[in-house]
Design a protein around this motif. Structure first.
Motif, PDB file in Angstrom:
ATOM      1  N   GLU A  98     -71.399 -10.888  15.989  1.00 54.40           N
ATOM      2  CA  GLU A  98     -72.296 -10.871  14.785  1.00 54.40           C
ATOM      3  C   GLU A  98     -73.255 -11.985  14.832  1.00 54.40           C
ATOM      4  O   GLU A  98     -73.104 -13.180  15.551  1.00 54.40           O
ATOM      5  N   GLY A 140     -70.238  -7.559  10.420  1.00 56.73           N
ATOM      6  CA  GLY A 140     -69.927  -8.825   9.614  1.00 56.73           C
ATOM      7  C   GLY A 140     -71.254  -8.803   8.399  1.00 56.73           C
ATOM      8  O   GLY A 140     -71.591  -7.953   8.066  1.00 56.73           O
ATOM      9  N   CYS A 141     -71.050  -9.726   7.444  1.00 58.30           N
ATOM     10  CA  CYS A 141     -71.584 -10.117   6.469  1.00 58.30           C
ATOM     11  C   CYS A 141     -73.022  -9.964   7.027  1.00 58.30           C
ATOM     12  O   CYS A 141     -73.972  -9.629   5.820  1.00 58.30           O
ATOM     13  N   TRP A 153     -76.062 -16.148   6.245  1.00 55.77           N
ATOM     14  CA  TRP A 153     -75.773 -17.217   7.123  1.00 55.77           C
ATOM     15  C   TRP A 153     -76.935 -18.418   7.227  1.00 55.77           C
ATOM     16  O   TRP A 153     -77.010 -19.067   7.958  1.00 55.77           O
ATOM     17  N   ASN A 195     -69.436  -3.132   5.953  1.00 54.41           N
ATOM     18  CA  ASN A 195     -68.383  -4.356   5.959  1.00 54.41           C
ATOM     19  C   ASN A 195     -67.820  -5.071   4.742  1.00 54.41           C
ATOM     20  O   ASN A 195     -68.487  -5.397   4.073  1.00 54.41           O
ATOM     21  N   GLU A 196     -66.434  -4.878   4.853  1.00 55.62           N
ATOM     22  CA  GLU A 196     -65.484  -5.560   3.646  1.00 55.62           C
ATOM     23  C   GLU A 196     -66.292  -5.058   2.501  1.00 55.62           C
ATOM     24  O   GLU A 196     -66.411  -5.781   1.544  1.00 55.62           O
ATOM     25  N   TYR A 207     -57.956 -13.528   8.184  1.00 56.36           N
ATOM     26  CA  TYR A 207     -58.143 -15.003   8.434  1.00 56.36           C
ATOM     27  C   TYR A 207     -57.277 -15.558   7.733  1.00 56.36           C
ATOM     28  O   TYR A 207     -57.021 -15.668   6.378  1.00 56.36           O
ATOM     29  N   GLU A 251     -61.814  -8.252  12.733  1.00 60.57           N
ATOM     30  CA  GLU A 251     -61.675  -9.631  12.755  1.00 60.57           C
ATOM     31  C   GLU A 251     -60.613 -10.224  12.324  1.00 60.57           C
ATOM     32  O   GLU A 251     -59.796  -9.765  11.595  1.00 60.57           O
ATOM     33  N   PRO A 266     -65.309 -15.423  14.672  1.00 61.31           N
ATOM     34  CA  PRO A 266     -66.600 -14.938  15.291  1.00 61.31           C
ATOM     35  C   PRO A 266     -66.480 -15.517  16.669  1.00 61.31           C
ATOM     36  O   PRO A 266     -65.804 -16.191  17.183  1.00 61.31           O
ATOM     37  N   TRP A 296     -69.570 -21.388  10.738  1.00 64.70           N
ATOM     38  CA  TRP A 296     -67.937 -20.571  10.374  1.00 64.70           C
ATOM     39  C   TRP A 296     -67.398 -21.354  11.799  1.00 64.70           C
ATOM     40  O   TRP A 296     -67.885 -21.278  12.882  1.00 64.70           O
TER      41      TRP A 296
HETATM   42  O1  AHR Z   1     -66.406 -13.513  10.924  1.00 64.40           O
HETATM   43  C1  AHR Z   1     -67.216 -14.151   9.846  1.00 64.40           C
HETATM   44  C2  AHR Z   1     -67.247 -13.429   8.749  1.00 64.40           C
HETATM   45  O2  AHR Z   1     -65.910 -12.926   8.277  1.00 64.40           O
HETATM   46  C3  AHR Z   1     -67.974 -11.960   8.788  1.00 64.40           C
HETATM   47  O3  AHR Z   1     -69.041 -11.824   8.759  1.00 64.40           O
HETATM   48  C4  AHR Z   1     -67.191 -11.120   7.487  1.00 64.40           C
HETATM   49  O4  AHR Z   1     -67.127  -9.807   8.039  1.00 64.40           O
HETATM   50  C5  AHR Z   1     -65.980 -11.861   7.393  1.00 64.40           C
HETATM   51  O5  AHR Z   1     -65.742 -12.276   6.194  1.00 64.40           O
END
Ligand code: AHR
Length: 660
Positions: free
Chosen positions: A68, A271-272, A303, A390-391, A441, A468, A509, A519
């Motif tokens: 990402e 990812g975001c 980001w 994504n999400e 996570y 992820e 990541p 992150w």
């Molecule tokens: O990996 C970091 C972020 O975590 C990603 O962009 C997103 O998909 C998740 O929330």
């Protein structure tokens, strides 16, 4: 005054309380993971049925990576471009705009610098104008102009070559020095002149110089200076190291770290980052293809940094091909973090996705395949997987939008596997999909205990793509310590054993440039010249033999709530191996006895690999990059007594050679 003193005292007390609470939380968290702590040795037995006949094939694509554009993974990272904001677009389209991180060399009496909209490139109109106004006694001997520090300093290495490309225009003759210098400009590492008559540069002209460095500095900058009065316009200034992977623009050392994981797929570009905080700042692939000079670049508003989009849609596919990994393209589903497109209006997004697929795999005469061919890759890229968003599953229009994408893509490309954002691990999906995306996570201990989460998932329906995962949280995982990695090891062993319902797995990541931490933790940490893998990176390396191998049926006996293990068989260089992997997530020593049935040949122990450290909270760093890295030893162990000791808080693998 009194009031201020009181507030200060009050603030100090609050801070003290917060500090004490924080310290207690840290203590408590470590105490919890240390719960199993005594001096006795603990014993577990792994019963393995070693016959391949009862084993189960592990998917060829089980372990891969997720790239990402976060933490400057690409811009200022894997993409080797040294100049940041090369087209002067980062400051926005209203002029005069900020030229950051470019800076001016000279003062108001010698130079004036502004931006205007005179570029010859239609999609990125901003250019830089320098008015050099040195008085009758002339400019300072070192010249005046502008410099670019790159991404927190350029890594310039003695003997290496750098290609500088720029576009220039002037009303008069020009004599511009193009130099790589130390961070304050005092030391010149390489320099060449661009000299041209007014007649040549009265219109925008492309100029290239090759600089060979006579010194090394990892905080260097690029300078464009002159001692000649006049007006000079500059645009699209690039400095690329000549030495990149296959000349494809990837920073060699970072590329190698990915290769060493032997990834079977690469998910990109987020990812975001794909979603954007707003749709206008999402990743729009069409803006990232074609000649690099003509790409507008964009501000990634999740980001919060600008990318010149040198690493664009084409380069991602090139990266996948160079890694020998299957590309998994994630495109925007018509959803960002703050705004959405209703299903009734989603068709332009669907068309954009179809065009993006055609760009990757259409033939060289197709509309978008021809753009790829013009970029130097007439042969299609092997795109077989796409993810819709994504999400985004919980968003109002996701499912409606998803179905439009799904139907259109399956109609045009029936073989493409489509990944949904909705979780199918605990109940069946209510829409068609080939895979469902699963992200997790959580603190290390919680992740370790999730190693069995797919045990009860229905064996029918789409497979999980755990695209992820990471142990996360302070102080538990901090910036990426052994504890986090061991939690992940337990989780991954569970995924390997459930690889009949889990099709693909990647950590997130992947990269972190320490100059812009967005992150934590991450797998590969770097700056302009140094890098290291966190313990989480090394855990992934224990699984490089797994994709395409055979999972052997195994059961654990003994008190094993803090031990997870798996057994696989694989081939390497024409030989057959059995590999046992085991993680010990407690502060006790464990003796693991491996008992095998179903063997059709003798086995001899060959290699043991162990990941551990003095403290479970240890982390790698630039000064001690491999403090926590796998230690390999050659093993000699009698066939009838396969016993190995798992050190407290450790992850180990044992390779056994099957004799033919
Ligand atoms: O990996 C970091 C972020 O975590 C990603 O962009 C997103 O998909 C998740 O929330």
């Amino acid at each position: 005054m009194m009031d201020m003193e009181c507030s200060l005292k009050f603030l100090t007390s609050i801070c003290m309380i917060l500090f004490l609470l924080g310290s207690y939380a840290a203590y408590e968290s470590v105490r919890l993971v240390d719960a199993r702590e005594d001096n006795e040795k603990h014993y577990v037995t792994l019963q393995v049925d070693a016959s391949n006949a009862t084993g189960r094939p592990i998917p060829e694509t089980l372990f891969g990576i997720f790239f990402e554009e976060i933490n400057h993974a690409g811009a200022g990272g894997l993409w080797a471009e040294l100049v940041s904001n090369r087209g002067f677009e980062a400051g926005g389209q209203i002029i005069p705009s900020s030229i950051w991180p470019w800076s001016i060399i000279g003062d108001e009496s010698t130079i004036s610098v502004v931006t205007d909209r005179s570029s010859c490139f239609e999609r990125n109109k901003i250019a830089l104008r320098m008015e050099v106004l040195c008085n009758s006694s002339g400019c300072p001997s070192e010249g005046v102009g502008v410099y670019n520090p790159g991404y927190w300093g350029m890594n310039i290495e003695e003997g290496k070559k750098y290609k500088v490309t720029l576009y220039v225009r002037s009303t008069g003759d020009i004599d511009v020095s193009v130099s790589l210098t130390s961070s304050n400009g005092s030391l010149t590492l390489a320099s060449e002149q661009i000299i041209a008559l007014a007649s040549e540069v009265s219109k925008w002209t492309k100029k290239e110089v090759l600089l060979e460095a006579n010194g090394t500095d990892d905080g260097a900058r690029l300078q464009l200076t002159t001692t000649k009065n006049g007006s000079i316009w500059l645009d699209q200034v690039s400095a690329m190291p000549v030495d990149t992977y296959k000349g494809h623009g990837f920073r060699n050392d970072l590329f190698q770290m990915m290769v060493d994981l032997k990834p079977r797929f690469i998910r990109f570009p987020g990812g975001c980052y794909v979603e954007g905080a707003w749709l206008s700042n999402a990743f729009h692939w069409k803006e990232t293809v074609g000649a690099w000079e003509e790409r507008p670049g964009h501000f990634g508003d999740v980001w919060n940094y600008w990318t010149d989009d040198g690493l664009g849609h084409f380069e991602f596919f090139q990266l996948a091909e160079d890694l020998g990994a299957a590309p998994i393209w994630v495109f925007n589903s018509g959803n960002s973090h703050n705004n959405q497109v209703e299903t009734a209006s989603i068709m332009p997004f669907v068309q954009e996705a179809l065009d993006g697929i055609e760009f990757a795999r259409g033939d060289a005469n197709s509309t978008w395949g021809s753009v790829r061919a013009a970029m130097g890759h007439p042969k299609p890229f092997g795109l077989k997987y796409v993810a819709v968003g994504n999400e985004d599953c919980g968003k109002k229009y996701y499912k409606g939008n998803y179905l439009e994408f799904y139907n259109a893509i399956k109609k045009a490309y029936p073989d493409i596997k489509i990944i949904s954002n909705c979780d199918g691990s605990s109940q069946p999906l209510d829409h068609p999909a080939d895979y469902y995306d699963f992200h997790v996570y959580t603190p290390a201990k919680a992740l370790f205990s999730m190693s069995h989460m797919f045990d009860n998932t229905s064996r029918d329906g789409p497979k999980a793509f755990v695209s992820e995962y990471a142990a996360r949280g302070k102080p538990d995982a901090n910036k990426g310590n052994l504890l986090a990695a061991l939690g992940e090891a337990g989780f991954l062993l569970g995924l390997e054993k459930n690889s009949d319902v889990v099709g693909m797995v990647s950590y997130a990541p992947l990269f972190l440039n320490t100059n812009d931490r967005r992150w934590l933790p991450d797998a590969i940490v770097f700056n302009s010249s140094h890098l290291y893998g966190t313990p989480s990176y090394w855990v992934q390396q224990f699984f490089t033999e797994s994709s395409g191998a055979t999972l052997l049926s195994s059961t654990m006996e003994g008190n094993s709530s803090y031990v997870e293990a798996s057994a696989i068989s694989f081939q390497s260089n024409g030989s057959d191996y059995i590999q046992i992997k085991a993680v010990n997530f407690a502060n006790v020593t464990v003796e693991l006895k491996v008992k095998m049935t179903g063997l059709d040949s003798k086995v001899s122990a060959k290699k043991k690999k162990v990941l551990t450290s003095a403290s479970v909270m240890d982390e790698n760093s630039f000064s001690n990059p491999e403090m926590i890295a796998p230690q390999e030893t050659i093993l000699v162990m009698p066939e009838g007594n396969l016993t190995f000791v798992l050190a407290p808080y450790s992850f180990a693998s044992l390779d056994l050679l099957k004799e033919s």
